[in-house]
Design an enzyme around this catalytic site. Structure first.
Site, mmCIF file in Angstrom:
data_model
loop_
_atom_site.group_PDB
_atom_site.id
_atom_site.type_symbol
_atom_site.label_atom_id
_atom_site.label_comp_id
_atom_site.label_asym_id
_atom_site.label_seq_id
_atom_site.Cartn_x
_atom_site.Cartn_y
_atom_site.Cartn_z
ATOM 1 N N LYS A 254 -5.070 -6.605 112.234
ATOM 2 C CA LYS A 254 -5.240 -5.403 113.069
ATOM 3 C C LYS A 254 -6.730 -5.173 113.268
ATOM 4 C CE LYS A 254 -4.767 -0.315 112.849
ATOM 5 N NZ LYS A 254 -4.142 0.853 112.167
ATOM 6 N N ASP A 259 -10.262 4.206 115.633
ATOM 7 C CA ASP A 259 -8.961 4.870 115.794
ATOM 8 C C ASP A 259 -9.168 6.386 115.861
ATOM 9 O OD1 ASP A 259 -6.336 5.626 115.840
ATOM 10 O OD2 ASP A 259 -5.870 4.964 113.785
ATOM 11 N N LYS A 266 -6.897 12.537 115.748
ATOM 12 C CA LYS A 266 -7.133 12.788 114.324
ATOM 13 C C LYS A 266 -8.059 13.998 114.186
ATOM 14 C CE LYS A 266 -6.636 8.028 112.611
ATOM 15 N NZ LYS A 266 -5.443 8.189 111.756
ATOM 16 N N GLU A 339 -0.750 3.264 116.192
ATOM 17 C CA GLU A 339 -1.132 2.241 117.169
ATOM 18 C C GLU A 339 -1.211 0.843 116.566
ATOM 19 O OE1 GLU A 339 -3.263 3.953 115.497
ATOM 20 O OE2 GLU A 339 -4.576 2.360 114.821
ATOM 21 N N ARG A 341 0.717 -0.802 114.474
ATOM 22 C CA ARG A 341 1.975 -1.568 114.545
ATOM 23 C C ARG A 341 2.250 -2.062 115.955
ATOM 24 N NH1 ARG A 341 5.214 3.506 112.242
ATOM 25 N NH2 ARG A 341 3.183 3.764 111.266
#
Ligand code: BES
Ligand code: ZN
Ligand code: ZN
Length: 485
Positions: A254, A259, A266, A339, A341
């Protein structure tokens, strides 16, 4: 690239060592009777001092002497390894930190036995890693001078020193990638780093850009990355040995270079350090560096990275979007922060077309994994008991903490969606397991393993093995696992 100390094997006696600091690892005080150490023990009078200071060579204990008469080196540092041989690297990491603190430029390191060469050399070089690329002042209190030379005395095994240096180089690379801020490390520059690596080691390499991904059905990876001005990439390196290929293994990482969470954005405490959400990719490239150096026979290895920046903009994907993955199944997005996965699903589908014998994916996948196992331990999920055995063995040999978790079939239905084949989140509890079960839905191979490395891939403060930031977790475990094939 962070500078690695020049490592040289010396054949002189230890008390003749020219260095700013002499480091002597010990399992117990009785080892001071050994011929190699007699002189040092006598000149430091360690037997008296050790008692006063309560030093008994327990793991992690240190004892520093300054201005010892009759030695070439002005300082001697004894470091306890303990009898169990369990936390060798972590103990030596401490010694390296002391060496940095006292600003030693040249260090002499005693290697007690051949067998311990790798862990001791690695420990010292792990501990002396400092990421200084963005410091305009190279040498200040927080950022001590680097160690230029590491001379090995005692019983270093030449081959093992070489292996250790390959391992450390891979781990330094992984840490550097992690520590590089997100304005400099994004999918395109990660791809560039991967291509540079491939060229250094004569591996074949392919990078798919956003247009290719969009046109060829990589809708999950594309969706996660499309909201950012820095567009997604799928990166594929391939190592092939000379001679026959007995087994083909694929590593998949990954590579979320930041993120934000996307529209499920977040909040304060959670967004910071999410440039480290590419720890899986860093582990894959670190392992690639080692494989490129060691060039093992008999195995071929694919290194695949799904890289995107999970961002917020009018172009970003939305909660309730329904997307068809490369594997043909549809996913209802219920949380844009799940995201990892998604990008992995497309990467897993992609690499299965190359028919590897085994796939190992690695991801900083869930906060729930950190809740379950703490900061230092990764979760291992697999449908193949043999892989589990090999991976747990490799992890323990490398003193990396790894724990098997179950793929609980009963939880799989949490992923069902009303309008699509699946949704991208499960219930609140057991989040690391439902994330693993999501990945499993895209895997059609008996030999698959998944690492959730959300805890150990990143350190908020200096930890046993690593300095704060990207840790290079799993690089050593993966490389050992591959080399034992
Ligand atoms: N990158 C995070 C997981 C993470 C959290 C890594 C903390 C390192 C430290 C991942 O993409 C994520 O946000 N996962 C969500 C999943 C949830 C929405 C089902 C999480 O863990 O909260
Ligand atoms: Zn997320
Ligand atoms: Zn993430």
């Amino acid at each position: 690239m962070t500078h690695l100390a020049e490592v040289t094997i010396r054949t002189q006696d230890l008390d003749q060592a020219h260095a700013d600091l002499l480091v002597v690892p010990l399992h117990n005080l009785a080892e001071l009777e050994h011929d190699d150490l007699k002189q040092i023990a006598k000149k430091t009078r360690i037997d008296e001092v050790a008692q006063d200071e309560g030093f008994s060579a327990k793991k992690g204990q240190t004892l520093l002497f300054r201005g010892v008469k009759g030695l070439e080196a002005p300082r001697v540092l004894f470091v306890g390894l303990g009898e169990e041989n369990k936390h060798v690297r972590a103990s030596v990491v401490k010694a390296a930190r002391i060496a940095l603190d006292i600003r030693a430029k040249k260090v002499a390191l005693y290697i007690p036995t051949k067998e311990e060469t790798r862990l001791i050399v690695e420990g010292f070089l792990f501990g002396s890693y400092r990421f200084t690329r963005y410091k305009t002042v190279q040498d200040d209190a927080q950022n001590p001078a680097r160690i230029d030379d590491l001379d090995l005395y005692g019983h270093p095994c030449k081959g093992r020193v070489k292996t250790a240096l390959s391992f450390v180089t891979g781990i330094y690379l992984a840490r550097d990638l992690g520590n590089t801020p997100p304005n400099d490390l994004y999918p395109e520059t990660m791809a560039q780093a991967a291509v540079d690596l491939a060229k250094r080691h004569n591996m074949s390499h392919t990078v798919y850009d956003e247009k290719y991904l969009q046109d060829n059905g990589f809708n999950l990876l594309y969706a996660v990355g499309k909201g950012s001005q820095r567009q997604p990439r799928l990166i594929h390196l391939e190592y092939r040995p000379e001679g026959e290929v007995k087994r083909t293994i694929a590593l998949v990482g990954k590579g979320i270079t930041f993120d934000t969470g996307g529209y499920n954005i977040k909040t304060n405490g959670h967004i910071l350090n999410m440039h480290l959400d590419m720890g899986g990719a860093a582990a894959v490239l670190g392992a690639a560096e080692i494989i490129g150096r060691v060039k093992p026979e008999g195995i071929a290895v694919h290194f695949v990275i799904a890289s995107a920046e999970n961002s917020v903009s009018s172009k970003a994907y939305l909660p309730n979007d329904v997307l068809k993955g490369l594997g043909g199944k549809t996913v209802e997005i219920q949380n844009t922060d799940a995201e990892g996965r998604l990008v992995l699903a497309d990467a897993l589908t992609y690499i299965q077309r190359s028919k590897p014998d085994e796939i190992i994916d690695l991801a900083t996948l869930t906060g729930a994994c950190v809740v379950a196992l703490g900061d230092d331990t990764a979760a291992l999920y697999s449908n193949d008991d043999n892989m589990v055995k090999g991976l747990l063995h490799a992890a323990s040999e490398n003193e990396e903490s790894l724990w098997r978790m179950p793929l609980l079939e009963a939880m799989d239905s949490q992923l069902d969606s009303k309008i699509a084949d699946m949704r991208n989140i499960g219930d609140r509890m057991g989040g690391s397991i439902s994330a693993a079960l999501f990945l499993k839905r895209w895997v059609d191979l008996e030999s698959w393993a998944h690492f959730d490395i959300a805890g150990p891939a990143m350190a908020t403060k200096d930890s046993d093995l690593s300095s704060a930031g990207g840790t290079g977790y799993a690089v050593a475990t993966l490389a050992s696992y591959l080399l034992e094939k």
